[in-house]
Scaffold this active site. Structure first.
Site, PDB file in Angstrom:
ATOM      1  N   HIS A  72       0.823  -1.216   0.000  1.00 26.11           N
ATOM      2  CA  HIS A  72       0.000   0.000   0.000  1.00 26.11           C
ATOM      3  C   HIS A  72       0.859   1.268   0.000  1.00 26.11           C
ATOM      4  O   HIS A  72       0.507   2.279   0.610  1.00 26.11           O
ATOM      5  CB  HIS A  72      -0.954   0.049   1.198  1.00 26.11           C
ATOM      6  CG  HIS A  72      -1.967  -1.047   1.221  1.00 26.11           C
ATOM      7  ND1 HIS A  72      -3.229  -0.923   0.713  1.00 26.11           N
ATOM      8  CD2 HIS A  72      -1.896  -2.314   1.702  1.00 26.11           C
ATOM      9  CE1 HIS A  72      -3.904  -2.055   0.881  1.00 26.11           C
ATOM     10  NE2 HIS A  72      -3.117  -2.927   1.465  1.00 26.11           N
ATOM     11  N   ASN A 145     -10.286  -2.722   2.587  1.00 21.33           N
ATOM     12  CA  ASN A 145      -9.977  -2.749   1.153  1.00 21.33           C
ATOM     13  C   ASN A 145     -11.265  -2.567   0.365  1.00 21.33           C
ATOM     14  O   ASN A 145     -12.360  -2.629   0.937  1.00 21.33           O
ATOM     15  CB  ASN A 145      -9.356  -4.099   0.767  1.00 21.33           C
ATOM     16  CG  ASN A 145      -7.866  -4.184   1.103  1.00 21.33           C
ATOM     17  OD1 ASN A 145      -7.197  -3.171   1.280  1.00 21.33           O
ATOM     18  ND2 ASN A 145      -7.365  -5.393   1.176  1.00 21.33           N
ATOM     19  N   HIS A 336      -3.746   1.252  12.157  1.00 21.34           N
ATOM     20  CA  HIS A 336      -3.491   0.042  12.950  1.00 21.34           C
ATOM     21  C   HIS A 336      -4.834  -0.599  13.281  1.00 21.34           C
ATOM     22  O   HIS A 336      -5.697   0.046  13.886  1.00 21.34           O
ATOM     23  CB  HIS A 336      -2.751   0.456  14.230  1.00 21.34           C
ATOM     24  CG  HIS A 336      -2.305  -0.692  15.082  1.00 21.34           C
ATOM     25  ND1 HIS A 336      -2.340  -2.003  14.664  1.00 21.34           N
ATOM     26  CD2 HIS A 336      -1.790  -0.718  16.343  1.00 21.34           C
ATOM     27  CE1 HIS A 336      -1.874  -2.779  15.634  1.00 21.34           C
ATOM     28  NE2 HIS A 336      -1.542  -2.022  16.656  1.00 21.34           N
TER      29      HIS A 336
END
Ligand code: HDD
Length: 680
Positions: A72, A145, A336
């Protein structure tokens, strides 16, 4: 209503001094008199060590780069807000999901996965969709995603998968592409990848825009109420503009014509006030129904079909502000999965458990130490009181004691035992043997790829077959190609045969007992068309000498009233002389753009009938996009052989209401697949 944005106030406090009107200084604040020549002995002499400005300037420059994300790396981001439609207290105590009058600031970073920071936007890849909610109870990160499933089931396989998909180690090829041997070798040997591979071979992997793709939390998470009752939950983001994709041929060409296509699209939409908007929906499953499915809810390679558990809309997110500094914000943002707030908890999904380790770990190398949460983009908006101290990049001046328990600091910061706003991990009962073994409930790798395949419309299936043929056709290894076709044969015989055919491989034998799932219409792009608006669609008007200015005005006014972006493309910048002899402004020179950068082309009366214009119209048609022609230009379209009756082709003598509404309806449709092929 509290619509003040605490994150924006916080950013203001971190802004560097305004350079306007001020003198150039060193890092120490000393004003610099000269920055173009180093301090030397004589005009041609060696540079002196005492030139502190030279040394500081070069040293800082030498240290400007940080490691890019291992995956990414290429991303684009924006600020905005989230607001719930109503209180979700029935399912979760999360503060940001309680009050429709409270807007929670967000920062969203979209990304591709495989390519480096400078790679092109429109590659065939998964897109990251990571959201940081700056809630009143701390930061919540939904790191998702644009596919609802992932390639592997256990995070211990992540390095293997990423090594396989990344450019090959000996020559660092290919950049931003999955069409190479190591990825397909891995896929053919690891059938749990298949479901996500099906999504990757679909048009979902080449979105038209970040503003026109879905987002998913992927894992099953838990909502937890104030009373401690848990509900299993899957998160879905759905764009208001609908889900739309490019054509593969077009996506490849855009990689060269405008590698920043998605980045610019997001930036320009926000800058122009056309704020991207997404609805947050949840699929909720009561804990007692955890085992009611023929797959395991902990398996991240599975979806819950929406026909089985509907998606409930719970709120909306609007992105309304571009970052001020790419590095400080988009590059340094640290997501995170373990950043959760009271009311949201994990499940034992082994991929999620691994992620909860990996994201903190990666930020330590990427951002150089443990104080990255002090970077402005990562700072929560509520107060932070910890006993963590020191380390690289410590910006805070802590006072008082730094341990618990203490009496010298008055016992502060207090540990929130009785505090109802404290995060408490959900109490769950667990027991078992220590072992390394995938659960038998994770074993079925073929039913859901078959479900996806069957849910696609005809044109989506055709595109998938082409994608498989392209990707496998780029693999040098015959055995990799053959083994992958063999895997496809475990999903659907016709698909495997069509792919084999394109690769010059014999059709595979029929596999007994193939999966036979019921299709899920919610998966097809046919059913994800959004609000039907034409907002932000880019339309090219081809203009030249003798143009019918009234046609341009009528088309422009109608389309712009619907929010579309119209650009008049001429032979050069400046003006052309219209049919009445008046100067007519040109927005862009045709030679600086390309048909792949537009959703439609309109030929006003008097439009140029030269080779560049003809190529433009032919390409727009070839990629299934809207073509419209007026007055004399209608015969230009006809002379190109474009059938007037083909879907998405409109011609008329004048821009009357019928023409303008047909043009608008065609644009709304996005692409017109059922058309005769482009004439030779
Ligand atoms: Fe990951 C980045 C999404 C599995 C380890 N991941 C990263 C980003 C997104 C995702 C959107 C970019 C965030 C940003 O914009 O900064 N990742 C996913 C999803 C997954 C997933 C939806 C499966 C459901 N990831 C996954 C696994 C691991 C990682 C299984 C490791 C065990 N991911 C990382 C990472 C990255 C990352 C190495 C690289 C940069 C970063 O974290 O901040 O830690």
């Amino acid at each position: 209503m509290t619509h003040k944005d605490p994150k924006q106030y916080q950013r203001d406090t971190h802004r560097a001094a305004d350079p306007s009107g001020g003198a150039l200084t060193t890092d120490q604040g000393v004003t610099v008199d000269h920055t173009d020549d180093s301090l030397t002995v004589g005009e041609r002499g060696p540079t002196l060590m005492e030139d502190f400005h030279f040394r500081e300037k070069l040293t800082h420059f030498d240290h400007e780069r940080i490691p890019e994300r291992v995956v990414h790396a290429r991303g684009s981001a924006a600020y905005g807000y989230f607001e719930p439609y109503r209180s979700c207290a029935e399912f979760t105590r999360a503060a940001f999901l309680q009050d429709p009058d409270v807007r929670t600031p967000v920062f969203v970073r979209f990304s591709t996965v495989q390519g480096p920071r400078g790679s092109a936007d429109t590659v065939r890849d998964v897109r990251g969709f990571a959201t940081k909610f700056y809630t009143s109870e701390g930061n919540y990160d939904l790191v998702g995603n644009n596919f609802p499933v992932f390639f592997i089931q256990d995070g211990i396989k992540f390095p293997d998968f990423v090594h396989a998909v990344k450019p090959e180690p000996h020559n660092e090829v290919p950049t931003g592409a999955s069409a190479h041997d190591t990825l397909w070798d891995f896929v053919s040997l690891q059938p749990e990848t298949l479901h996500t591979i099906f999504w990757l071979m679909s048009d979902r992997a080449i979105p038209r825009s970040f503003r026109m793709m879905q987002g998913f939390g992927v894992h099953t998470f838990r909502f937890v109420t104030a009373e401690g009752r848990a509900t299993l939950v899957k998160f879905h983001w759905t764009p208001k503009l609908g889900v739309h994709s490019l054509v593969w041929d077009e996506a490849q060409e855009i990689q060269g014509r405008d590698p920043d296509y998605h980045r610019k699209d997001l930036w320009e939409a926000i800058a122009s006030g056309a704020y991207p908007e997404y609805e947050l929906g949840v699929q909720l499953v009561p804990e007692e129904d955890e085992f009611a499915f023929d797959f395991d809810l902990l398996d991240p390679t599975k979806i819950i079909p929406e026909e089985q558990v509907p998606v409930r809309p719970i709120g909306r997110m609007v992105l309304n502000r571009n970052p001020d500094n790419f590095f400080a914000e988009t590059e340094q943002v640290a997501f995170h999965t373990a950043n959760v707030v009271p009311g949201i908890d994990f499940t034992d999904d082994p991929l999620l458990q691994a992620r909860n380790f990996s994201y903190l770990d990666t930020q330590l190398i990427r951002l150089g130490g443990p104080n990255f949460s002090q970077l402005p983009v990562n700072q929560p908006v509520d107060a932070v009181r910890t006993n963590q101290r020191d380390g690289h990049g410590q910006h805070a001046i802590h006072t008082g004691t730094n341990y618990t328990p203490n009496s010298l600091g008055g016992g502060c910061p207090a540990v929130g035992g009785g505090d109802p706003s404290a995060f408490r991990h959900l109490r769950t009962h667990l027991e078992g043997q220590k072992l390394r073994k995938r659960s038998a409930s994770f074993e079925d790798h073929y039913t859901q790829p078959a479900l996806f395949w069957r849910s696609m419309s005809g044109w989506e299936q055709r595109h998938m077959v082409d994608a498989f043929r392209f990707e496998l056709g780029k693999c040098d290894s015959r055995q990799v190609r053959a083994r992958t076709v063999d895997q496809l044969a475990h999903v659907d015989h016709e698909l495997a045969t069509a792919v084999a055919d394109g690769l010059g491989i014999a059709a595979p034998d029929r596999v007994d007992g193939l999966p036979d799932p019921r299709p899920s219409p919610a998966l097809s792009l046919e059913n994800l068309r959004g609000d039907g608006s034409i907002a932000t669609r880019k339309v090219a008007l081809l203009v030249g000498p003798g143009i019918a200015a009234d046609d341009c005005t009528a088309v422009r006014e109608t389309l712009e009233a619907g929010g579309a972006v119209v650009e008049e493309l001429g032979p050069a910048f400046g003006t052309v002389t219209d049919a009445d002899g008046k100067p007519h402004p040109v927005d862009k020179a045709l030679s600086t753009v390309a048909p792949v950068l537009y959703d439609a082309v309109v030929l006003p009366g008097g439009a140029p009938d030269d080779e560049p214009a003809r190529r433009f119209v032919r390409d727009v048609y070839r990629h299934g996009k809207t073509v419209a022609a007026l007055g004399g230009a209608a015969s230009v379209a006809a002379s190109l052989g474009l059938p007037e009756s083909a879907a998405g082709v409109t011609a008329a003598a004048a821009p009357d209401e019928e023409f303008l509404s047909a043009l608008t309806a065609d644009l709304t449709h996005h692409r017109h697949w059922d058309r005769p092929p482009v004439p030779a």
